[in-house]
Design an enzyme around this catalytic site. Structure first.
Site, mmCIF file in Angstrom:
data_model
loop_
_atom_site.group_PDB
_atom_site.id
_atom_site.type_symbol
_atom_site.label_atom_id
_atom_site.label_comp_id
_atom_site.label_asym_id
_atom_site.label_seq_id
_atom_site.Cartn_x
_atom_site.Cartn_y
_atom_site.Cartn_z
ATOM 1 N N ARG A 11 -5.761 1.406 11.686
ATOM 2 C CA ARG A 11 -5.011 0.514 12.591
ATOM 3 C C ARG A 11 -4.183 1.403 13.511
ATOM 4 O O ARG A 11 -3.074 1.797 13.173
ATOM 5 C CB ARG A 11 -4.124 -0.416 11.767
ATOM 6 C CG ARG A 11 -3.310 -1.407 12.581
ATOM 7 C CD ARG A 11 -2.573 -2.344 11.631
ATOM 8 N NE ARG A 11 -1.775 -3.326 12.322
ATOM 9 C CZ ARG A 11 -0.516 -3.102 12.694
ATOM 10 N NH1 ARG A 11 0.066 -1.956 12.452
ATOM 11 N NH2 ARG A 11 0.172 -4.052 13.310
ATOM 12 N N SER A 13 -6.669 -11.918 10.054
ATOM 13 C CA SER A 13 -5.267 -12.164 9.679
ATOM 14 C C SER A 13 -4.943 -13.634 9.876
ATOM 15 O O SER A 13 -5.237 -14.200 10.932
ATOM 16 C CB SER A 13 -4.323 -11.367 10.587
ATOM 17 O OG SER A 13 -4.494 -10.000 10.381
ATOM 18 N N LYS A 37 5.088 -3.938 11.720
ATOM 19 C CA LYS A 37 4.398 -4.737 12.747
ATOM 20 C C LYS A 37 5.464 -5.327 13.661
ATOM 21 O O LYS A 37 6.321 -6.087 13.204
ATOM 22 C CB LYS A 37 3.584 -5.851 12.075
ATOM 23 C CG LYS A 37 2.750 -6.679 13.025
ATOM 24 C CD LYS A 37 1.851 -7.628 12.243
ATOM 25 C CE LYS A 37 1.285 -8.764 13.080
ATOM 26 N NZ LYS A 37 0.335 -8.325 14.103
HETATM 27 N N1 TZP Z 1 0.289 -7.720 9.337
HETATM 28 C C1 TZP Z 1 1.189 -8.500 8.745
HETATM 29 S S1 TZP Z 1 2.453 -7.586 8.114
HETATM 30 C C2 TZP Z 1 1.762 -6.127 8.611
HETATM 31 C C3 TZP Z 1 0.578 -6.391 9.272
HETATM 32 C C4 TZP Z 1 -0.310 -5.401 9.880
HETATM 33 C C5 TZP Z 1 2.391 -4.811 8.383
HETATM 34 C C6 TZP Z 1 2.387 -4.405 6.942
HETATM 35 O O1 TZP Z 1 2.974 -3.134 6.779
HETATM 36 P P1 TZP Z 1 3.913 -2.769 5.546
HETATM 37 O O2 TZP Z 1 4.511 -1.436 5.932
HETATM 38 O O3 TZP Z 1 3.046 -2.646 4.332
HETATM 39 O O4 TZP Z 1 4.959 -3.829 5.458
#
Ligand code: TZP
Ligand code: MG
Length: 217
Positions: free
Chosen positions: A41, A113, A142
């Site tokens: 990503r 998602s 995010k």
């Molecule tokens: N989609 C929803 S939350 C997220 C994504 C890509 C980020 C998750 O990252 P982390 O650091 O595990 O909270």
């Protein structure tokens, strides 16, 4: 895509998530720790693009191949097709999911998602192999994350679609993963708790242990 009773740890990373550690070093540690899936990503102000991105993606793909771990590309369907990735993961703002399924073919993994039961329904009809549901907890990985859905949010999708593999995401750490496993998800997706760990392999092991401590075993 196979989902078994084995806890599935789905590691997500881009070159900006690993601080001053080399992303390929972190990825190799995570692979040796036993992650089940890897998603590239590549986001953020300094995200790799063009040839550099393709080269980095190829290196991640090669490492995943060594460990027999599926390599999934986030958002970039063209890149996924060009390098022959195992699958693609898209969000609600990306290309139409049914069109992506057609481009990728039925053999490839398609993840979507979702943030609600309604979006999960659409993902099912577009042919998703799994949904990423979240954020479960608050996250700083995010920028445009929705408000946390909590474990209740996961349960609502699991109740509506018991057969649909659900990967929980957002703020998941070895300390709170037990709660998430207890909601019956097939896996947890993690960025910072693994990418920012001193020892990514050990952190993967901690996440696996949290499953063993959950009410499901
Ligand atoms: N989609 C929803 S939350 C997220 C994504 C890509 C980020 C998750 O990252 P982390 O650091 O595990 O909270
Ligand atoms: Mg996206």
């Amino acid at each position: 895509m196979k989902f078994t009773d084995k806890p599935l740890i789905y590691f997500i990373m881009g070159s900006e998530n690993t601080g001053n550690r080399h992303p390929l070093t972190v990825l190799e540690e995570a692979l040796s720790g036993g992650i089940s899936y890897f998603q590239l990503r590549e986001k953020g102000d300094f995200a790799l693009t063009g040839h550099e991105l393709e080269k980095f993606a190829g290196e991640c793909q090669r490492l995943c191949g060594v460990y027999g771990v599926p390599f999934i590309v986030n958002d970039n369907v063209e890149l996924a097709c060009k390098i022959g990735a195992d699958g693609v993961h898209i969000g609600q703002e990306d290309e139409d999911a049914s069109a992506v399924r057609r481009k990728m073919g039925n053999e490839k993994i398609l993840g979507i998602s979702v943030h609600s039961v309604k979006e999960a329904a659409l993902a099912v009809s577009a042919g998703a192999d799994y949904v990423g549901m979240g954020p479960v907890f608050s996250t700083s990985s995010k920028r445009d994350a929705k408000s946390p859905a909590g474990v209740a949010g996961i349960l609502s999708v699991k109740d509506a679609y018991p057969q649909l593999p659900v990967i929980a995401i957002g703020g998941i750490t070895p300390d709170n993963a037990k709660l998430v496993w207890s909601a019956g998800v097939e896996g947890v997706a993690v960025i910072s708790a693994i990418a920012g760990a001193e020892d990514a392999a050990l952190q993967v092991e901690r996440l696996q242990n949290s499953f063993r401590r959950s009410d499901r075993q």
